[in-house]
Design a protein around this motif. Structure first.
Motif, PDB file in Angstrom:
ATOM      1  N   ILE A 338       0.826  -1.208   0.000  1.00  0.00           N
ATOM      2  CA  ILE A 338       0.000   0.000   0.000  1.00  0.00           C
ATOM      3  C   ILE A 338       0.864   1.264   0.000  1.00  0.00           C
ATOM      4  CG2 ILE A 338      -1.675   1.339   1.327  1.00  0.00           C
ATOM      5  CD1 ILE A 338      -2.946  -1.218   2.215  1.00  0.00           C
ATOM      6  N   HIS A 339       1.869   1.305   0.867  1.00  0.00           N
ATOM      7  CA  HIS A 339       2.662   2.524   1.029  1.00  0.00           C
ATOM      8  C   HIS A 339       3.983   2.488   0.267  1.00  0.00           C
ATOM      9  CE1 HIS A 339      -0.251   3.533   4.085  1.00  0.00           C
ATOM     10  NE2 HIS A 339       0.070   2.474   4.802  1.00  0.00           N
ATOM     11  N   ASP A 340       4.316   1.353  -0.327  1.00  0.00           N
ATOM     12  CA  ASP A 340       5.582   1.190  -1.037  1.00  0.00           C
ATOM     13  C   ASP A 340       6.761   1.597  -0.147  1.00  0.00           C
ATOM     14  OD1 ASP A 340       7.216   0.431  -3.108  1.00  0.00           O
ATOM     15  OD2 ASP A 340       7.082   2.346  -4.174  1.00  0.00           O
ATOM     16  N   SER A 341       6.654   1.206   1.109  1.00  0.00           N
ATOM     17  CA  SER A 341       7.729   1.484   2.067  1.00  0.00           C
ATOM     18  C   SER A 341       7.706   0.402   3.139  1.00  0.00           C
ATOM     19  CB  SER A 341       7.561   2.868   2.703  1.00  0.00           C
ATOM     20  OG  SER A 341       6.357   2.925   3.451  1.00  0.00           O
ATOM     21  N   VAL A 342       8.816   0.281   3.844  1.00  0.00           N
ATOM     22  CA  VAL A 342       8.932  -0.737   4.881  1.00  0.00           C
ATOM     23  C   VAL A 342       9.446  -0.095   6.156  1.00  0.00           C
ATOM     24  CG1 VAL A 342      10.079  -2.877   5.572  1.00  0.00           C
ATOM     25  CG2 VAL A 342       9.356  -2.575   3.216  1.00  0.00           C
ATOM     26  N   ALA A 343       8.778  -0.384   7.266  1.00  0.00           N
ATOM     27  CA  ALA A 343       9.297   0.010   8.574  1.00  0.00           C
ATOM     28  C   ALA A 343      10.325  -1.045   8.970  1.00  0.00           C
ATOM     29  CB  ALA A 343       8.166   0.088   9.595  1.00  0.00           C
ATOM     30  N   TRP A 344      11.591  -0.658   8.930  1.00  0.00           N
ATOM     31  CA  TRP A 344      12.653  -1.642   9.109  1.00  0.00           C
ATOM     32  C   TRP A 344      12.627  -2.267  10.498  1.00  0.00           C
ATOM     33  CZ3 TRP A 344      14.338  -3.206   4.727  1.00  0.00           C
ATOM     34  CH2 TRP A 344      14.401  -2.326   3.644  1.00  0.00           C
ATOM     35  N   GLY A 345      12.170  -1.508  11.476  1.00  0.00           N
ATOM     36  CA  GLY A 345      12.032  -2.088  12.806  1.00  0.00           C
ATOM     37  C   GLY A 345      10.995  -3.200  12.833  1.00  0.00           C
ATOM     38  N   ALA A 346       9.849  -2.949  12.169  1.00  0.00           N
ATOM     39  CA  ALA A 346       8.801  -3.967  12.096  1.00  0.00           C
ATOM     40  C   ALA A 346       9.275  -5.185  11.320  1.00  0.00           C
ATOM     41  CB  ALA A 346       7.545  -3.374  11.456  1.00  0.00           C
ATOM     42  N   LEU A 347      10.021  -4.954  10.229  1.00  0.00           N
ATOM     43  CA  LEU A 347      10.531  -6.079   9.452  1.00  0.00           C
ATOM     44  C   LEU A 347      11.539  -6.889  10.258  1.00  0.00           C
ATOM     45  CD1 LEU A 347      10.667  -7.602   6.777  1.00  0.00           C
ATOM     46  CD2 LEU A 347      12.416  -5.983   6.016  1.00  0.00           C
ATOM     47  N   ALA A 348      12.365  -6.214  11.047  1.00  0.00           N
ATOM     48  CA  ALA A 348      13.343  -6.930  11.870  1.00  0.00           C
ATOM     49  C   ALA A 348      12.660  -7.770  12.931  1.00  0.00           C
ATOM     50  CB  ALA A 348      14.300  -5.927  12.521  1.00  0.00           C
ATOM     51  N   VAL A 349      11.650  -7.199  13.580  1.00  0.00           N
ATOM     52  CA  VAL A 349      10.905  -7.957  14.599  1.00  0.00           C
ATOM     53  C   VAL A 349      10.195  -9.144  13.962  1.00  0.00           C
ATOM     54  CG1 VAL A 349       8.996  -7.840  16.250  1.00  0.00           C
ATOM     55  CG2 VAL A 349      10.631  -5.965  16.113  1.00  0.00           C
ATOM     56  N   THR A 350       9.623  -8.920  12.786  1.00  0.00           N
ATOM     57  CA  THR A 350       8.943 -10.010  12.068  1.00  0.00           C
ATOM     58  C   THR A 350       9.923 -11.125  11.719  1.00  0.00           C
ATOM     59  OG1 THR A 350       7.301  -8.497  11.147  1.00  0.00           O
ATOM     60  CG2 THR A 350       7.622 -10.585   9.999  1.00  0.00           C
ATOM     61  N   THR A 351      11.097 -10.748  11.232  1.00  0.00           N
ATOM     62  CA  THR A 351      12.108 -11.749  10.873  1.00  0.00           C
ATOM     63  C   THR A 351      12.525 -12.571  12.084  1.00  0.00           C
ATOM     64  OG1 THR A 351      12.931 -10.328   9.096  1.00  0.00           O
ATOM     65  CG2 THR A 351      14.401 -12.073   9.885  1.00  0.00           C
ATOM     66  N   VAL A 352      12.789 -11.889  13.196  1.00  0.00           N
ATOM     67  CA  VAL A 352      13.183 -12.595  14.419  1.00  0.00           C
ATOM     68  C   VAL A 352      12.057 -13.501  14.902  1.00  0.00           C
ATOM     69  CG1 VAL A 352      13.806 -12.293  16.844  1.00  0.00           C
ATOM     70  CG2 VAL A 352      14.836 -10.827  15.103  1.00  0.00           C
ATOM     71  N   SER A 353      10.814 -12.992  14.840  1.00  0.00           N
ATOM     72  CA  SER A 353       9.677 -13.779  15.313  1.00  0.00           C
ATOM     73  C   SER A 353       9.481 -15.058  14.496  1.00  0.00           C
ATOM     74  CB  SER A 353       8.405 -12.924  15.257  1.00  0.00           C
ATOM     75  OG  SER A 353       7.250 -13.701  15.565  1.00  0.00           O
ATOM     76  N   LEU A 354       9.517 -14.930  13.161  1.00  0.00           N
ATOM     77  CA  LEU A 354       9.327 -16.106  12.313  1.00  0.00           C
ATOM     78  C   LEU A 354      10.511 -17.060  12.416  1.00  0.00           C
ATOM     79  CD1 LEU A 354       7.766 -14.463   9.116  1.00  0.00           C
ATOM     80  CD2 LEU A 354       6.599 -15.800  10.869  1.00  0.00           C
TER      81      LEU A 354
END
Length: 378
Positions: A338-354
Motif C-alpha cells: 500500500i505505502h511502497d515502504s517498509v518500517a525496518w524495525g517492524a521487518l526486523a521484529v517479524t524476521t526474528v519472530s518467524l
C-alpha cells in the motif's frame, strides 16, 4: 554437511514422484488465475449490467434521459411495490408530492439499482435548482459557498489496485506456503514411518540432525516453489484481466520492486517455519492420515490473520503486534504494497519472530527424531 545434501536430494526425488505434491504445485499455479478470471467477469458484468426500474405515474421531463444513461431501464407497472419483490429490480412511484421508492435490500441487484436511483435523483435535483436560480438571475454557486478542490496524493486507480493486492497477496502467500509443502512434509515423516522406511534411514551413520535438516530443506523448497508459483500466476493474470469494465484499471495492478523483495523474503521465512512445523507434526503422527488430522487446525490459524486485512483495512498496530507469527507477515507485506515502504524495525521484529518460531519447531522435531521410541513405535 554431505549427509544433509544426500538426504535433501533423496527427499526431493521422492517428493517429485508423489503425485499429490505435483498436483498441489499445479493447483497453486492454475487455481489463482481461474479465481481471478471469475472475479473479473463478475465485476465487469456488475458494472456494465443494466437494471430494471418498474414505475407508475408521470416521469418528470428530462428525468428519463438520466435513467437511460445510468443503466436503469424504465418499465411501466401497475404496482411498483409488488413488482419490486420479483418482477423488477426496483419500484418507483412518481407522485405530485415526490418519488416513492420500493426495493428489497436482500437482493444485490436491488441495492445496486437503489444506488443508481439516488445518483439520478441527486443530479436531477441539482440541475433543476440551478436552472431555477438562473431564471431569477441568481448565480447557482451560492448553493456551494465553500467549494472543495480535492488533490489526491496518489492515483485513485493505483490505490484501488494496491488495496486489492494487499488483501489477496498475503492470503495466497500464507496459505500456499502451508498447503504447498504440507503433503511433502507429511509424506517424508509420517508417510515414511507408515511405509517402514524411516527406521532404515535413521540407522545410517548420518547424524539425525543432518537427516532432519535435509528433509526440512526439501519441504521448504517445495513449499516456496508452490507459493511463488501461485503469486507469479496471480500477477500475470492481473495484468491480462479486466476489472469493472476498465482496461486501464487492470493494467495498473502491479507489484513494486520493494514489495516484491519483501514478499520473497517473507515467503522464505514462512516456508521454512511451516516446513519445520509440519515435519514436526508428521514426525509425531503414526501414519499419514493422523498427520493430516494434526495439520488440519493450521488452516484456520493461517486464515485468521489474513482476514484482518479484509475486516480491518486501516489497522495500525504497534510494534508488539509484529511479534505474532503469520500476522506480522501480513502486516509487513500490506504496508509494503500500500505505502511502497517498509518500517525496518517492524521487518526486523517479524524476521526474528518467524525465525524463532521455525527454530522452536525445528527443536521439537529434532527431539522427536532423537527419541529411540521413534524407531519402534507403530
Amino acid at each position: 554437511m554431505s549427509a544433509v545434501w544426500i538426504v535433501f536430494l533423496k527427499e526431493m526425488r521422492e517428493i517429485l514422484r508423489d503425485r499429490r505434491t505435483l498436483i498441489a504445485i499445479g493447483f497453486a499455479a492454475l487455481a489463482t488465475p481461474i479465481v481471478l478470471f471469475v472475479i473479473s467477469q463478475v465485476s465487469t458484468r456488475t458494472a456494465s449490467q443494466a437494471y430494471t426500474a418498474g414505475y407508475s405515474g408521470d416521469i418528470p421531463s428530462g428525468l428519463d434521459i438520466l435513467f437511460s444513461s445510468t443503466g436503469l431501464n424504465l418499465v411501466k407497472v401497475d404496482d411498483p411495490a409488488a413488482a419490486a419483490k420479483q418482477q423488477v429490480d426496483i419500484g418507483i412511484a412518481f407522485t405530485a408530492s415526490g418519488v416513492d421508492e420500493y426495493y428489497d435490500p436482500t437482493r444485490q441487484s436491488a441495492q445496486i439499482a437503489d444506488v443508481r436511483l439516488q445518483t439520478i435523483l441527486s443530479r436531477y435535483g441539482a440541475a433543476k435548482i440551478a436552472a431555477a436560480l438562473r431564471q431569477k438571475g441568481v448565480d447557482p454557486s451560492v448553493l456551494n459557498p465553500l467549494p472543495v478542490t480535492v488533490h489526491p496524493l496518489s492515483s485513485p486507480a493505483r490505490a484501488a489496485s494496491n488495496s486489492f493486492l494487499s488483501f489477496f497477496l498475503p492470503y495466497i502467500l500464507i496459505t500456499m506456503s502451508l498447503t504447498g509443502g504440507l503433503s511433502a512434509a507429511l509424506d517424508t515423516s509420517a508417510g515414511e514411518r507408515e511405509r517402514k522406511t524411516l527406521e532404515s534411514l535413521l540407522l545410517t551413520p548420518a547424524p539425525r540432525s543432518h537427516v532432519l535438516i535435509g528433509k526440512i530443506l526439501a519441504v521448504t523448497t517445495i513449499s516456496l516453489t508452490a507459493a511463488l508459483a501461485a503469486i507469479i500466476s496471480m500477477l500475470v493474470a492481473l495484468s491480462q484481466l479486466e476489472f469493472g469494465g476498465s482496461r486501464n484499471g487492470a493494467l495498473s495492478v502491479s507489484l513494486s520492486p520493494l514489495a516484491a523483495v519483501v514478499m520473497v523474503w517473507l515467503a522464505v521465512l514462512l516456508a521454512a517455519s511451516f516446513s519445520c512445523l509440519t515435519v514436526a507434526l508428521g514426525t509425531l503422527a503414526r501414519n499419514f492420515r493422523q498427520g493430516q488430522a494434526y495439520a488440519t487446525p493450521l488452516y484456520f490459524i493461517t486464515i485468521f490473520p489474513a482476514s484482518i486485512i479484509l475486516f480491518i483495512p486501516d489497522f495500525n498496530p504497534n510494534l508488539g503486534y509484529y511479534l505474532i507469527p503469520i500476522l506480522n507477515a501480513v502486516l509487513v507485506l500490506r504496508d509494503a504494497i500500500i505505502h511502497d515502504s517498509v518500517a525496518w524495525g517492524a521487518l526486523a521484529v517479524t524476521t526474528v519472530s518467524l525465525a524463532l518460531t521455525g527454530g522452536l519447531c525445528f527443536y521439537a522435531a529434532l527431539r522427536l527424531f532423537t527419541r529411540e521410541a521413534l524407531l519402534v513405535r507403530s
